[in-house]
Design a protein around this motif. Structure first.
Motif, PDB file in Angstrom:
ATOM      1  N   LEU A  99     -48.413  15.845  29.490  1.00 50.90           N
ATOM      2  CA  LEU A  99     -47.287  15.707  28.552  1.00 50.90           C
ATOM      3  C   LEU A  99     -47.779  15.781  27.115  1.00 50.90           C
ATOM      4  N   LYS A 100     -48.766  14.965  26.788  1.00 51.66           N
ATOM      5  CA  LYS A 100     -49.258  14.913  25.404  1.00 51.66           C
ATOM      6  C   LYS A 100     -49.880  16.248  24.990  1.00 51.66           C
ATOM      7  N   THR A 101     -50.673  16.837  25.881  1.00 51.92           N
ATOM      8  CA  THR A 101     -51.320  18.113  25.577  1.00 51.92           C
ATOM      9  C   THR A 101     -50.280  19.196  25.290  1.00 51.92           C
ATOM     10  N   ASN A 102     -49.257  19.288  26.145  1.00 54.93           N
ATOM     11  CA  ASN A 102     -48.214  20.303  25.940  1.00 54.93           C
ATOM     12  C   ASN A 102     -47.431  20.047  24.659  1.00 54.93           C
ATOM     13  N   ARG A 103     -47.152  18.781  24.360  1.00 55.74           N
ATOM     14  CA  ARG A 103     -46.427  18.445  23.123  1.00 55.74           C
ATOM     15  C   ARG A 103     -47.244  18.885  21.915  1.00 55.74           C
ATOM     16  N   LEU A 104     -48.536  18.549  21.909  1.00 54.64           N
ATOM     17  CA  LEU A 104     -49.400  18.891  20.772  1.00 54.64           C
ATOM     18  C   LEU A 104     -49.604  20.398  20.646  1.00 54.64           C
ATOM     19  N   GLU A 105     -49.737  21.084  21.795  1.00 53.33           N
ATOM     20  CA  GLU A 105     -49.911  22.545  21.757  1.00 53.33           C
ATOM     21  C   GLU A 105     -48.707  23.230  21.121  1.00 53.33           C
ATOM     22  N   ARG A 106     -47.533  22.641  21.289  1.00 51.77           N
ATOM     23  CA  ARG A 106     -46.315  23.218  20.692  1.00 51.77           C
ATOM     24  C   ARG A 106     -46.063  22.701  19.280  1.00 51.77           C
ATOM     25  N   GLY A 107     -46.946  21.831  18.805  1.00 53.79           N
ATOM     26  CA  GLY A 107     -46.807  21.307  17.447  1.00 53.79           C
ATOM     27  C   GLY A 107     -45.613  20.377  17.278  1.00 53.79           C
ATOM     28  N   LEU A 108     -45.244  19.684  18.337  1.00 51.95           N
ATOM     29  CA  LEU A 108     -44.102  18.781  18.279  1.00 51.95           C
ATOM     30  C   LEU A 108     -44.559  17.343  18.043  1.00 51.95           C
ATOM     31  N   THR A 109     -43.783  16.617  17.231  1.00 52.26           N
ATOM     32  CA  THR A 109     -44.026  15.185  17.099  1.00 52.26           C
ATOM     33  C   THR A 109     -43.362  14.501  18.292  1.00 52.26           C
ATOM     34  N   GLN A 110     -43.688  13.237  18.516  1.00 48.15           N
ATOM     35  CA  GLN A 110     -43.020  12.499  19.591  1.00 48.15           C
ATOM     36  C   GLN A 110     -41.515  12.443  19.321  1.00 48.15           C
ATOM     37  N   LYS A 111     -41.119  12.319  18.051  1.00 47.73           N
ATOM     38  CA  LYS A 111     -39.694  12.275  17.689  1.00 47.73           C
ATOM     39  C   LYS A 111     -39.006  13.584  18.054  1.00 47.73           C
ATOM     40  N   GLU A 112     -39.636  14.704  17.710  1.00 51.62           N
ATOM     41  CA  GLU A 112     -39.038  16.009  18.026  1.00 51.62           C
ATOM     42  C   GLU A 112     -38.900  16.191  19.534  1.00 51.62           C
ATOM     43  N   LEU A 113     -39.926  15.814  20.280  1.00 47.26           N
ATOM     44  CA  LEU A 113     -39.859  15.941  21.735  1.00 47.26           C
ATOM     45  C   LEU A 113     -38.790  15.017  22.309  1.00 47.26           C
ATOM     46  N   SER A 114     -38.693  13.800  21.785  1.00 54.30           N
ATOM     47  CA  SER A 114     -37.679  12.859  22.288  1.00 54.30           C
ATOM     48  C   SER A 114     -36.276  13.409  22.049  1.00 54.30           C
ATOM     49  N   ASP A 115     -36.062  14.056  20.898  1.00 54.14           N
ATOM     50  CA  ASP A 115     -34.751  14.658  20.604  1.00 54.14           C
ATOM     51  C   ASP A 115     -34.443  15.784  21.596  1.00 54.14           C
ATOM     52  N   LYS A 116     -35.435  16.606  21.893  1.00 57.27           N
ATOM     53  CA  LYS A 116     -35.230  17.741  22.793  1.00 57.27           C
ATOM     54  C   LYS A 116     -35.026  17.306  24.245  1.00 57.27           C
ATOM     55  N   LEU A 117     -35.742  16.243  24.678  1.00 57.89           N
ATOM     56  CA  LEU A 117     -35.645  15.789  26.068  1.00 57.89           C
ATOM     57  C   LEU A 117     -34.539  14.760  26.292  1.00 57.89           C
ATOM     58  N   GLY A 118     -34.103  14.105  25.215  1.00 56.27           N
ATOM     59  CA  GLY A 118     -33.069  13.081  25.356  1.00 56.27           C
ATOM     60  C   GLY A 118     -33.600  11.715  25.776  1.00 56.27           C
ATOM     61  N   TYR A 119     -34.876  11.461  25.505  1.00 58.45           N
ATOM     62  CA  TYR A 119     -35.470  10.144  25.749  1.00 58.45           C
ATOM     63  C   TYR A 119     -35.869   9.560  24.404  1.00 58.45           C
ATOM     64  N   SER A 120     -36.003   8.239  24.335  1.00 57.46           N
ATOM     65  CA  SER A 120     -36.368   7.611  23.061  1.00 57.46           C
ATOM     66  C   SER A 120     -37.822   7.914  22.695  1.00 57.46           C
ATOM     67  N   VAL A 121     -38.118   7.803  21.397  1.00 58.93           N
ATOM     68  CA  VAL A 121     -39.478   8.014  20.914  1.00 58.93           C
ATOM     69  C   VAL A 121     -40.416   6.999  21.580  1.00 58.93           C
ATOM     70  N   SER A 122     -39.967   5.755  21.715  1.00 60.22           N
ATOM     71  CA  SER A 122     -40.844   4.739  22.321  1.00 60.22           C
ATOM     72  C   SER A 122     -41.128   5.072  23.786  1.00 60.22           C
ATOM     73  N   THR A 123     -40.158   5.665  24.481  1.00 58.27           N
ATOM     74  CA  THR A 123     -40.380   6.071  25.869  1.00 58.27           C
ATOM     75  C   THR A 123     -41.432   7.171  25.938  1.00 58.27           C
ATOM     76  N   ILE A 124     -41.317   8.181  25.080  1.00 58.92           N
ATOM     77  CA  ILE A 124     -42.307   9.270  25.028  1.00 58.92           C
ATOM     78  C   ILE A 124     -43.689   8.682  24.733  1.00 58.92           C
ATOM     79  N   ASN A 125     -43.753   7.785  23.755  1.00 61.87           N
ATOM     80  CA  ASN A 125     -45.023   7.149  23.383  1.00 61.87           C
ATOM     81  C   ASN A 125     -45.610   6.368  24.561  1.00 61.87           C
ATOM     82  N   ASN A 126     -44.771   5.594  25.247  1.00 63.80           N
ATOM     83  CA  ASN A 126     -45.240   4.824  26.402  1.00 63.80           C
ATOM     84  C   ASN A 126     -45.784   5.742  27.491  1.00 63.80           C
ATOM     85  N   TRP A 127     -45.074   6.835  27.769  1.00 62.58           N
ATOM     86  CA  TRP A 127     -45.522   7.790  28.787  1.00 62.58           C
ATOM     87  C   TRP A 127     -46.895   8.350  28.434  1.00 62.58           C
ATOM     88  N   GLU A 128     -47.046   8.760  27.173  1.00 64.90           N
ATOM     89  CA  GLU A 128     -48.312   9.359  26.747  1.00 64.90           C
ATOM     90  C   GLU A 128     -49.459   8.346  26.811  1.00 64.90           C
TER      91      GLU A 128
END
Length: 132
Positions: free
Chosen positions: A78-107
């Motif tokens: 998850l983290k590798t793919n997010r970084l490869e696309r140049g996305l912040t956790q906030k941007e990814l959370s907006d696109k996936l529909g999960y909270s930033v804290s959830t994305i952070n916890n997963w990573e």
């Protein structure tokens, strides 16, 4: 051979050692570690990654099953793919529909539901092998 695939690593290690009538010292020699290390692993400490392949081969159990590492691996994916696309956790959370804290916890190693894994795989266009 005994079926150890549904046992946790400490139990599998102990069963392997006892089935071969090895002391912790002898088991340590086979796995190139000290008796104290074998003892700590049997009490639940997880071996460093550099030992896992050798242990899995010796015990005859797949590494991913032995150490139940797929979730942790997926967190890294998850983290590798997010970084490869140049996305912040906030941007990814907006696109996936999960909270930033959830994305952070997963990573950071939190478990991820199968539904969320599907969402993530679909978003990044990746496939994960089924574990049976």
């Amino acid at each position: 051979m005994m079926n150890r695939e549904n046992k946790k690593f400490p139990e599998q290690l102990r069963m392997w050692r006892k089935s071969r009538r090895l002391t912790q010292t002898q088991a340590g020699k086979v796995l190139c570690v000290s008796a104290n290390t074998i003892s700590s692993w049997e009490r639940g400490k997880v071996p460093p990654e550099r030992f896992r392949k050798r242990i899995a081969e010796e015990l005859g159990v797949e590494e991913s099953i032995l150490f139940d590492i797929v979730p942790k691996e997926f967190n890294t994916i998850l983290k590798t793919n997010r970084l490869e696309r140049g996305l912040t956790q906030k941007e990814l959370s907006d696109k996936l529909g999960y909270s930033v804290s959830t994305i952070n916890n997963w990573e950071n190693g939190a478990s991820i539901s199968e539904f969320a894994i599907e969402d993530i795989c679909t978003f990044f266009g990746i496939e994960i092998q089924e574990r049976n």
